[in-house]
Design a protein around this motif. Structure first.
Motif, short mmCIF file in Angstrom:
data_model
loop_
_atom_site.label_atom_id
_atom_site.label_comp_id
_atom_site.label_asym_id
_atom_site.label_seq_id
_atom_site.Cartn_x
_atom_site.Cartn_y
_atom_site.Cartn_z
N ASP A 68 0.86 -1.18 0.00
CA ASP A 68 0.00 0.00 0.00
C ASP A 68 0.90 1.24 0.00
O ASP A 68 1.23 1.78 1.05
N ASP A 69 1.31 1.66 -1.20
CA ASP A 69 2.25 2.78 -1.35
C ASP A 69 1.81 4.02 -0.58
O ASP A 69 2.63 4.70 0.04
N ALA A 70 0.53 4.32 -0.63
CA ALA A 70 0.02 5.55 -0.02
C ALA A 70 0.20 5.55 1.50
O ALA A 70 0.34 6.61 2.10
N ARG A 71 0.19 4.38 2.12
CA ARG A 71 0.32 4.30 3.58
C ARG A 71 1.75 4.07 4.04
O ARG A 71 2.04 4.16 5.23
N CYS A 72 2.67 3.76 3.11
CA CYS A 72 4.08 3.62 3.48
C CYS A 72 4.64 5.00 3.80
O CYS A 72 4.23 5.99 3.21
N ARG A 73 5.57 5.05 4.74
CA ARG A 73 6.16 6.34 5.12
C ARG A 73 6.98 6.93 3.98
O ARG A 73 6.89 8.13 3.69
N GLU A 74 7.79 6.10 3.31
CA GLU A 74 8.64 6.59 2.24
C GLU A 74 8.96 5.44 1.30
O GLU A 74 9.34 4.36 1.75
N VAL A 75 8.80 5.66 0.00
CA VAL A 75 9.00 4.62 -1.01
C VAL A 75 10.03 5.09 -2.02
O VAL A 75 9.96 6.21 -2.52
N ALA A 88 14.27 -2.21 -12.73
CA ALA A 88 13.50 -1.00 -13.02
C ALA A 88 12.03 -1.20 -12.66
O ALA A 88 11.43 -2.23 -12.99
N GLY A 89 11.48 -0.24 -11.93
CA GLY A 89 10.08 -0.30 -11.53
C GLY A 89 9.85 -1.02 -10.21
O GLY A 89 8.80 -0.89 -9.61
N GLU A 90 10.85 -1.77 -9.74
CA GLU A 90 10.72 -2.44 -8.45
C GLU A 90 11.10 -1.46 -7.33
O GLU A 90 11.63 -0.39 -7.59
N TYR A 91 10.81 -1.87 -6.11
CA TYR A 91 11.13 -1.02 -4.97
C TYR A 91 12.61 -1.17 -4.62
O TYR A 91 13.11 -2.27 -4.43
N ARG A 92 13.30 -0.02 -4.51
CA ARG A 92 14.69 -0.02 -4.05
C ARG A 92 14.68 -0.18 -2.54
O ARG A 92 15.39 -0.99 -1.98
N TRP A 93 13.85 0.60 -1.87
CA TRP A 93 13.68 0.47 -0.43
C TRP A 93 12.37 1.12 -0.01
O TRP A 93 11.89 2.05 -0.66
N ILE A 94 11.81 0.65 1.10
CA ILE A 94 10.58 1.20 1.65
C ILE A 94 10.80 1.43 3.14
O ILE A 94 11.22 0.52 3.85
N TYR A 95 10.51 2.64 3.59
CA TYR A 95 10.53 2.95 5.02
C TYR A 95 9.09 2.97 5.51
O TYR A 95 8.22 3.55 4.86
N GLY A 96 8.83 2.30 6.62
CA GLY A 96 7.46 2.24 7.13
C GLY A 96 6.57 1.43 6.22
O GLY A 96 5.47 1.85 5.87
N LEU A 97 7.02 0.24 5.83
CA LEU A 97 6.26 -0.63 4.92
C LEU A 97 4.85 -0.85 5.45
O LEU A 97 4.65 -1.14 6.62
N ARG A 98 3.88 -0.73 4.55
CA ARG A 98 2.49 -1.05 4.87
C ARG A 98 1.93 -1.86 3.70
O ARG A 98 2.22 -1.58 2.54
N ILE A 99 1.15 -2.88 4.07
CA ILE A 99 0.50 -3.70 3.04
C ILE A 99 -1.01 -3.63 3.23
O ILE A 99 -1.49 -3.24 4.30
N ALA A 100 -1.73 -4.00 2.19
CA ALA A 100 -3.20 -4.06 2.23
C ALA A 100 -3.60 -5.49 2.56
O ALA A 100 -3.45 -6.38 1.73
N PRO A 101 -4.11 -5.74 3.78
CA PRO A 101 -4.49 -7.11 4.16
C PRO A 101 -5.50 -7.73 3.21
O PRO A 101 -5.49 -8.94 3.00
N SER A 102 -6.34 -6.91 2.60
CA SER A 102 -7.36 -7.44 1.69
C SER A 102 -6.74 -8.06 0.44
O SER A 102 -7.40 -8.81 -0.28
N LYS A 103 -5.46 -7.77 0.18
CA LYS A 103 -4.79 -8.30 -1.00
C LYS A 103 -3.88 -9.49 -0.72
O LYS A 103 -3.24 -10.00 -1.62
N THR A 104 -3.80 -9.93 0.53
CA THR A 104 -2.85 -11.00 0.87
C THR A 104 -3.37 -12.40 0.59
O THR A 104 -2.65 -13.38 0.81
N VAL A 142 2.91 -4.29 9.74
CA VAL A 142 2.80 -3.72 8.40
C VAL A 142 1.35 -3.51 7.99
O VAL A 142 1.06 -3.17 6.85
N THR A 143 0.43 -3.76 8.93
CA THR A 143 -0.99 -3.47 8.71
C THR A 143 -1.45 -2.57 9.84
O THR A 143 -0.74 -2.39 10.83
N ALA A 144 -2.63 -2.02 9.70
CA ALA A 144 -3.18 -1.13 10.73
C ALA A 144 -3.35 -1.90 12.04
O ALA A 144 -3.63 -3.10 12.02
N PRO A 145 -3.18 -1.23 13.20
CA PRO A 145 -3.31 -1.92 14.48
C PRO A 145 -4.65 -2.61 14.67
O PRO A 145 -4.77 -3.56 15.41
#
Length: 161
Positions: A68-75, A88-104, A142-145
């Motif tokens: 969930d790019d929008a909820r990650c702290r820094e992408v 190319a196009g992949e993530y180099r690094w993510i700070y504050g990784l967040r995922i969408a549980p509905s997509k797992t 990595v998901t909401a509390p």
């Protein structure tokens, strides 16, 4: 498979290898994955130099587009002009990784698509791993509390203090 200890120290039940950040786990930890995530992982026996106990490499077979790019702290993405064109196009690094549980897709263990260095486990797997103890990893939500049963955690190597 055979492995060498690259950083001698306290023996742990779950560590990440230097190569590809592959999890190397004790038999007791492997049993957690067998029991709770048998459809999500492959376990490969590995002999560790100087150790008589059985160890396993854990391969997360589910690679899911769930970041969930929008909820990650820094992408940070690899750019087209980066020297590693295949990234190319992949993530180099993510700070504050967040995922969408509905997509797992209900996976208990997964690696996010385009950021395969992250190793994600369900809350149920996390709790069982902590029950084994002596882990060489820590867990970061990595998901909401309020994720309830869909709560997921990223495993990270323990830092030397």
């Amino acid at each position: 498979m055979k492995a060498q200890v690259s950083h001698p120290g306290e023996k742990r039940t779950f560590v990440f290898s230097v190569i590809e950040k592959a999890p190397v786990v004790s038999e007791e930890v492997a049993n957690v994955f067998r029991t709770l995530a048998s459809n999500d992982v492959q376990l490969f026996p590995v002999s560790v130099e100087g150790e008589s106990e059985r160890y396993f490499v854990v391969n997360a077979i589910k690679v899911i587009d769930c970041i969930d790019d929008a909820r990650c702290r820094e992408v940070h993405h690899y750019a087209e002009e980066d020297p590693f064109l295949e990234d190319a196009g992949e993530y180099r690094w993510i700070y504050g990784l967040r995922i969408a549980p509905s997509k797992t897709e209900g996976a208990h263990v997964l690696r996010p698509k385009k950021f395969k260095t992250a190793f994600i486990v369900s809350e149920e797997v996390k709790n069982a791993l902590e029950g084994v103890g002596n882990l060489g990893v820590s867990f970061e939500r990595v998901t909401a509390p309020d994720g309830g049963n869909d709560e997921q955690r990223a495993c990270s190597p323990l830092r030397d203090s």
